[in-house]
Design an enzyme around this catalytic site. Structure first.
Site, PDB file in Angstrom:
ATOM      1  N   LYS A  57      -2.608  -0.096   3.482  1.00 33.19           N
ATOM      2  CA  LYS A  57      -3.126   0.639   4.633  1.00 33.19           C
ATOM      3  C   LYS A  57      -1.959   0.981   5.550  1.00 33.19           C
ATOM      4  O   LYS A  57      -1.049   0.147   5.774  1.00 33.19           O
ATOM      5  CB  LYS A  57      -4.138  -0.245   5.362  1.00 33.19           C
ATOM      6  CG  LYS A  57      -4.777   0.357   6.595  1.00 33.19           C
ATOM      7  CD  LYS A  57      -5.768  -0.642   7.195  1.00 33.19           C
ATOM      8  CE  LYS A  57      -6.482  -0.120   8.410  1.00 33.19           C
ATOM      9  NZ  LYS A  57      -7.459  -1.100   8.940  1.00 33.19           N
ATOM     10  N   SER A  83     -11.939   0.576   9.429  1.00 32.21           N
ATOM     11  CA  SER A  83     -10.885   1.564   9.612  1.00 32.21           C
ATOM     12  C   SER A  83     -10.012   1.788   8.379  1.00 32.21           C
ATOM     13  O   SER A  83      -9.212   2.717   8.322  1.00 32.21           O
ATOM     14  CB  SER A  83      -9.980   1.141  10.773  1.00 32.21           C
ATOM     15  OG  SER A  83      -9.396  -0.132  10.515  1.00 32.21           O
ATOM     16  N   SER A  99     -13.404  -3.836   9.087  1.00 33.51           N
ATOM     17  CA  SER A  99     -12.596  -2.718   8.597  1.00 33.51           C
ATOM     18  C   SER A  99     -12.123  -2.838   7.159  1.00 33.51           C
ATOM     19  O   SER A  99     -11.585  -1.884   6.604  1.00 33.51           O
ATOM     20  CB  SER A  99     -11.394  -2.488   9.523  1.00 33.51           C
ATOM     21  OG  SER A  99     -11.824  -1.970  10.762  1.00 33.51           O
TER      22      SER A  99
END
Length: 476
Positions: A78, A155, A179
Site C-alpha cells: 500500500k 483505505s 482498512s
C-alpha cells in the site's frame, strides 16, 4: 493465472514453478488489466525482475535447504509504506514527489523473507476513508463489476483490487478502522487485521498512531497466514518446519480443518445489531453461521456492553484528533490539492480539546475492560464485515462509512480475519448480483492463530470462490 502464495511455495520446492515466471505472470497481468482496474500507484517492473532472478539463484544454491514459503513470492505495498528512495504519496497529490528516507520494518521483513516487490498500490488519501475513493489520485475499480464503478473498500483500495483481480498473490494494507478488512470484504478476498502493537508501524505514514495496524490481504486464509509470518519476521526455517510438519500456526489451522470447531463458542449478532444490514449480506451471514454450527461450533447471541454504533463516538475523537495532529496544517490550507472529503474528515480535529482527547483515551480503557469481562467464555465473535455489498461509487455516502462492524476491532484492540462467504444472488428489478459477501472472525488481541484457524475451517467448508469478472488473463 496468478498462483497463490502457497502454490508458489510448493511449486518452488518441487521445481514446477520459478520466481521469474511468477513475477512475469504478475507483470503481464498488471500490463493487461490495470488499465481497467487502476489499482497501482507505481510498478517496479525492472527491479521486480532483478529480485526474482536473485531469488531463483538463491533457491538453486539452497539445494533443498529451507528458505521459507515467502521466498520469491511477488507482493504489493500500500502506498503509505516507505521504501528507501521510492516515492510514497500516501494517496495525496500534495505528496506526489515525497521520497522515502528509509524502509519501514514491515516492508524490510518481507524483502528479507525473499519477497519480490512489484510496486505500490493506491490508497485513500492518508488512509482516511472506508469506501476506497480518491478524488485526485484515482479510485480503483472493484473487479466484481465490469460495467459499474463500485466501491473497492478503503483505505487499502488498491491492495484489495490488485489481489482480487489476480495481479498479485498478496499485498500489504493497513487497518485503523477496517482498512484491511473493508477492501478484503468488498473485493471478495481475505484480510487479517493484526493486534495493536504486534507489528511495527515505523515507516508507515500514520493516520492514528493509537489504532494503526498493518496486515496482509490475500486470496486464501493460508496465504494471509504465510504473509503474516513474513511480516512478523519469523525465521525462515521455523516457518518452513511449522508449515510442513504441522507445528505452530499451520498445525492449528490444519487441526481446525480436520477436527472441525467442536468446543468453540462463537458470538453472533443480536437482533438489535442486525438492523440495517443489507438483506443479501444478512442472508449470507446466516448461512455462514449454519456452516459454523455444522462444523461443531456453538453459536450464540453476544451483545457487547457498548453497541457497535456507540463505539464510534469515542473512536472518532481519538482518530480525528490524531489525524489533525499530522495533517491539520495541510487541510487548513484552502489552496492545498487534497481530497475534499478527507479534508472534511480531518478538520473537525481542530475543535477537539486536550481534555476531550484524554477523556476518550480513558473511556477506551474502561470499554476494553468491560468488553473483556463480557467476552469471557467466547472464542470469537462473528459479524458481517460490512453491512452492505459494494455500492456504485456515486451512491456511496461519503459522510458515512461501511466500517460499522470493523472499527470495533481496532477500538477494542482485537485481531480479526475477514473471509468471503460467496457472492450475492441477483436482486429485484435488475439489481446486480454476483457481488462478494463476507464475514469476520474477531478474537482477543494476540489470538491471530485462532482467528485464522476459525476462518480456515469455514473457508474449507464454504468451498472455492469464483473469480471476479475483471480477472488476470481477461474478463470472465
Amino acid at each position: 493465472m496468478t498462483a497463490t502464495v502457497a502454490e508458489l511455495a510448493a511449486g518452488y520446492r518441487d521445481g514446477s514453478r520459478s520466481p521469474v515466471e511468477a513475477t512475469e505472470d504478475c507483470l503481464a497481468a498488471i500490463a493487461s488489466l490495470d488499465g481497467r482496474v487502476g489499482a497501482w500507484q507505481s510498478v517496479y517492473a525492472d527491479e521486480a525482475r532483478a529480485a526474482a532472478e536473485a531469488a531463483e539463484v538463491a533457491l538453486t544454491l539452497a539445494a533443498g535447504e529451507p528458505v521459507g514459503p515467502f521466498w520469491g513470492v511477488p507482493f504489493a505495498l500500500k502506498d503509505i509504506v516507505d521504501v528507501e528512495g521510492r516515492v510514497t504519496t500516501a494517496g495525496s497529490a500534495e505528496w506526489a514527489g515525497r521520497v522515502s528516507p528509509a524502509t519501514g520494518t514491515v516492508a524490510r521483513r518481507l524483502l528479507e523473507a525473499g519477497g519480490v516487490l512489484l510496486g505500490k498500490t493506491k490508497t485513500v488519501e492518508f488512509a482516511m476513508g472506508g469506501w476506497g475513493t480518491n478524488q485526485h489520485m484515482g479510485t480503483p475499480w472493484n473487479p466484481w463489476d465490469a460495467e459499474v464503478l463500485r466501491t473497492p473498500g478503503g483505505s487499502s483500495s488498491g491492495s484489495g483490487a490488485a489481489v482480487a483481480a489476480g495481479m498479485a498473490p498478496c499485498a500489504v494494507g493497513t487497518d485503523t478502522g477496517g482498512s484491511v478488512r473493508l477492501p478484503a470484504a468488498l473485493c471478495g478476498i481475505v484480510g487479517l487485521k493484526t493486534t495493536e502493537g504486534l507489528l511495527p508501524i515505523d515507516g508507515i505514514v500514520p493516520l492514528s498512531h493509537t489504532l494503526d495496524t498493518p496486515g496482509p490481504l490475500a486470496r486464501t486464509v493460508l496465504d494471509a497466514a504465510l504473509m503474516f509470518d513474513a511480516m512478523l519476521g519469523t525465521p525462515a526455517a521455523e516457518v518452513e518446519r511449522d508449515w510442513l510438519a504441522g507445528d505452530g500456526r499451520y498445525g492449528a489451522m490444519r487441526a481446525a480443518l480436520e477436527r472441525g470447531l467442536g468446543g468453540r463458542r462463537i458470538g453472533c449478532l443480536s437482533d438489535a445489531e442486525r438492523a440495517g444490514v443489507d438483506a443479501a449480506q444478512l442472508a449470507a451471514y446466516d448461512a455462514a453461521l449454519e456452516v459454523l454450527v455444522g462444523l461443531g461450533a456453538e453459536v450464540v447471541n453476544f451483545d457487547p456492553p457498548t453497541s457497535f454504533e456507540e463505539m464510534k463516538n469515542t473512536r472518532f475523537v481519538i482518530v480525528t484528533a490524531e489525524s489533525y495532529h499530522y495533517y491539520g496544517e495541510l487541510m487548513e490550507d484552502p489552496t492545498s490539492k487534497v481530497d475534499e472529503r478527507v479534508r472534511a474528515r480531518v478538520l473537525p480535529g481542530a475543535s477537539i480539546t486536550a481534555s476531550e482527547y484524554i477523556a476518550a483515551m480513558v473511556q477506551r480503557r474502561i470499554d476494553l475492560a468491560e468488553f473483556a469481562a463480557a467476552f469471557e467464555g467466547f472464542d470469537a465473535m462473528v459479524t458481517p464485515t460490512t453491512p452492505m455489498l459494494p455500492l456504485p461509487v456515486d451512491e456511496a455516502d461519503e459522510t458515512n462509512t461501511p466500517a460499522l462492524f470493523t472499527r470495533a476491532g481496532n477500538f477494542l484492540a482485537l485481531c480479526s480475519t475477514t473471509v468471503p462467504t460467496g457472492v450475492s444472488p441477483a436482486g429485484p428489478a435488475g439489481t446486480a448480483g454476483g457481488l462478494p459477501t463476507s464475514i469476520q472472525f474477531m478474537c482477543r488481541g494476540g489470538d491471530e492463530t485462532l482467528s485464522l484457524s476459525l476462518a480456515a475451517a469455514y473457508e474449507s467448508a464454504r468451498g472455492p470462490m469464483p473469480n471476479p469478472p475483471l480477472w488476470a488473463g481477461g474478463e470472465q
